[in-house]
Design an enzyme around this catalytic site. Structure first.
Site, mmCIF file in Angstrom:
data_model
loop_
_atom_site.group_PDB
_atom_site.id
_atom_site.type_symbol
_atom_site.label_atom_id
_atom_site.label_comp_id
_atom_site.label_asym_id
_atom_site.label_seq_id
_atom_site.Cartn_x
_atom_site.Cartn_y
_atom_site.Cartn_z
ATOM 1 N N ARG A 178 -4.263 -0.582 4.183
ATOM 2 C CA ARG A 178 -4.492 -0.155 5.191
ATOM 3 C C ARG A 178 -3.904 0.748 5.525
ATOM 4 O O ARG A 178 -4.194 1.847 6.299
ATOM 5 C CB ARG A 178 -4.271 -1.226 6.299
ATOM 6 C CG ARG A 178 -4.825 -1.920 7.790
ATOM 7 C CD ARG A 178 -4.656 -2.840 7.739
ATOM 8 N NE ARG A 178 -5.614 -3.379 8.967
ATOM 9 C CZ ARG A 178 -6.212 -4.719 9.447
ATOM 10 N NH1 ARG A 178 -5.965 -4.795 8.375
ATOM 11 N NH2 ARG A 178 -6.898 -4.769 10.483
ATOM 12 N N ARG A 185 -16.696 -12.103 20.163
ATOM 13 C CA ARG A 185 -15.624 -12.761 19.181
ATOM 14 C C ARG A 185 -14.880 -13.914 20.698
ATOM 15 O O ARG A 185 -15.006 -14.947 20.444
ATOM 16 C CB ARG A 185 -15.341 -12.109 18.534
ATOM 17 C CG ARG A 185 -13.839 -13.239 17.699
ATOM 18 C CD ARG A 185 -14.248 -12.221 15.898
ATOM 19 N NE ARG A 185 -13.336 -10.970 16.182
ATOM 20 C CZ ARG A 185 -12.420 -10.545 14.909
ATOM 21 N NH1 ARG A 185 -13.162 -11.183 13.935
ATOM 22 N NH2 ARG A 185 -11.675 -9.549 15.440
ATOM 23 N N ARG A 208 -6.414 -0.091 18.158
ATOM 24 C CA ARG A 208 -6.347 -0.575 16.901
ATOM 25 C C ARG A 208 -7.850 0.188 16.127
ATOM 26 O O ARG A 208 -7.282 0.604 14.543
ATOM 27 C CB ARG A 208 -7.074 -1.889 16.290
ATOM 28 C CG ARG A 208 -5.552 -3.278 17.006
ATOM 29 C CD ARG A 208 -7.049 -4.649 16.976
ATOM 30 N NE ARG A 208 -7.259 -5.540 15.467
ATOM 31 C CZ ARG A 208 -8.083 -6.328 15.609
ATOM 32 N NH1 ARG A 208 -8.545 -7.134 16.727
ATOM 33 N NH2 ARG A 208 -8.329 -6.201 14.117
HETATM 34 P P1 AMP Z 1 -7.004 -8.404 10.994
HETATM 35 O O1 AMP Z 1 -7.393 -9.796 10.521
HETATM 36 O O2 AMP Z 1 -7.546 -8.040 9.271
HETATM 37 O O3 AMP Z 1 -7.812 -7.366 12.117
HETATM 38 O O4 AMP Z 1 -5.304 -8.326 11.136
HETATM 39 C C1 AMP Z 1 -4.804 -8.497 12.066
HETATM 40 C C2 AMP Z 1 -3.754 -7.884 12.416
HETATM 41 O O5 AMP Z 1 -2.776 -8.062 11.133
HETATM 42 C C3 AMP Z 1 -3.893 -6.231 12.661
HETATM 43 O O6 AMP Z 1 -4.069 -5.558 13.735
HETATM 44 C C4 AMP Z 1 -2.382 -5.900 12.272
HETATM 45 O O7 AMP Z 1 -1.482 -6.031 13.287
HETATM 46 C C5 AMP Z 1 -1.570 -7.085 11.202
HETATM 47 N N1 AMP Z 1 -2.123 -6.700 9.821
HETATM 48 C C6 AMP Z 1 -3.260 -7.129 8.693
HETATM 49 N N2 AMP Z 1 -3.017 -6.940 7.625
HETATM 50 C C7 AMP Z 1 -2.486 -5.748 7.264
HETATM 51 C C8 AMP Z 1 -2.026 -4.122 6.729
HETATM 52 N N3 AMP Z 1 -2.371 -4.657 5.400
HETATM 53 N N4 AMP Z 1 -0.919 -4.487 6.878
HETATM 54 C C9 AMP Z 1 -0.513 -3.766 8.240
HETATM 55 N N5 AMP Z 1 -0.900 -4.495 8.894
HETATM 56 C C10 AMP Z 1 -1.478 -5.606 9.336
#
Ligand code: AMP
Length: 202
Positions: free
Chosen positions: A88, A127, A150
């Site tokens: 990310r 969702r 986000r």
């Molecule tokens: P997601 O399910 O991929 O939308 O991730 C949910 C949350 O987890 C994100 O909003 C971040 O707070 C954290 N997160 C997930 N993947 C990452 C990553 N690669 N780097 C930093 N934070 C992450």
């Protein structure tokens, strides 16, 4: 094959990663799911990241890099993996390249799911509403305010990866606003073509 599914929050990465996992027999490595599992388990990692996740901020690079490296060394990743929600940031992408290179592997292809912002906000609302209707508790980061935050974080920190992977000649873009089935077919067509060209390390 090591594949990155790339796109803003709500672009359908998780949905497509699960479909690919079944069809291509590769594990889905979702840092978001791993972090949410740590929060649910109340582990030291979970306690450290709970507030960060709820706010929609990014967890520190070194934390997610360590989680991915540990997970990638499990035997089920021997033939590769589907990276979902990781990398990310540019430092995460560089760390991933270095981690794979140290294992004589590489990212073979990056698939970007492109979706307009207004649709992403709507998807998060839907969702959350569906989870509540099913008697569950919605993700704390699936409310419109946090989704907008986000998205801003995505454009600032994550979108630069589009150029990073374009320069490596690995980026393919799919219209993530099409139906789930159409997106699945578009991804399959890209993978089949890349496979025929011998680009997938298969
Ligand atoms: P997601 O399910 O991929 O939308 O991730 C949910 C949350 O987890 C994100 O909003 C971040 O707070 C954290 N997160 C997930 N993947 C990452 C990553 N690669 N780097 C930093 N934070 C992450």
């Amino acid at each position: 094959m090591n594949l990155v599914l790339f796109g803003p929050p709500g672009s359908g990465k998780g949905t497509q990663a699960k479909i690919l996992e079944e069809k291509r027999h590769l594990p889905q490595l979702s840092t978001g799911e791993m972090l949410r599992a740590a929060v649910a388990a109340g582990s030291p990692l979970g306690k450290k990241v709970e507030a960060v996740l709820a706010k929609g901020d990014l967890v520190p690079d070194e934390t997610v890099i360590a989680i991915i490296a540990e997970r990638y060394d499990q035997p089920d990743c021997a033939k590769g993996a589907i990276f979902d929600g990781f990398p990310r940031t540019i430092p995460q992408a560089e760390a991933l390249d270095a981690m794979l290179a140290a294992r004589k592997k590489k990212i073979d292809i990056v698939i970007e799911l492109k979706v307009d912002d207004a649709i992403l906000v709507k998807r998060a609302e839907t969702r959350a509403a569906e989870t509540v209707a099913a008697g569950g508790k919605p993700r704390p980061d699936d409310n419109p305010e946090t989704v907008k935050r986000r998205l801003a974080i995505y454009y600032e920190n994550t979108a630069p990866l589009i150029d990073y992977y374009k320069k490596q000649g690995k980026l393919a873009t799919v219209n993530g606003m099409a139906s789930i089935d159409e997106v699945t077919k578009a991804i399959a067509a890209i993978l089949d073509m890349a496979g025929r060209k011998g680009c997938l390390g298969l």
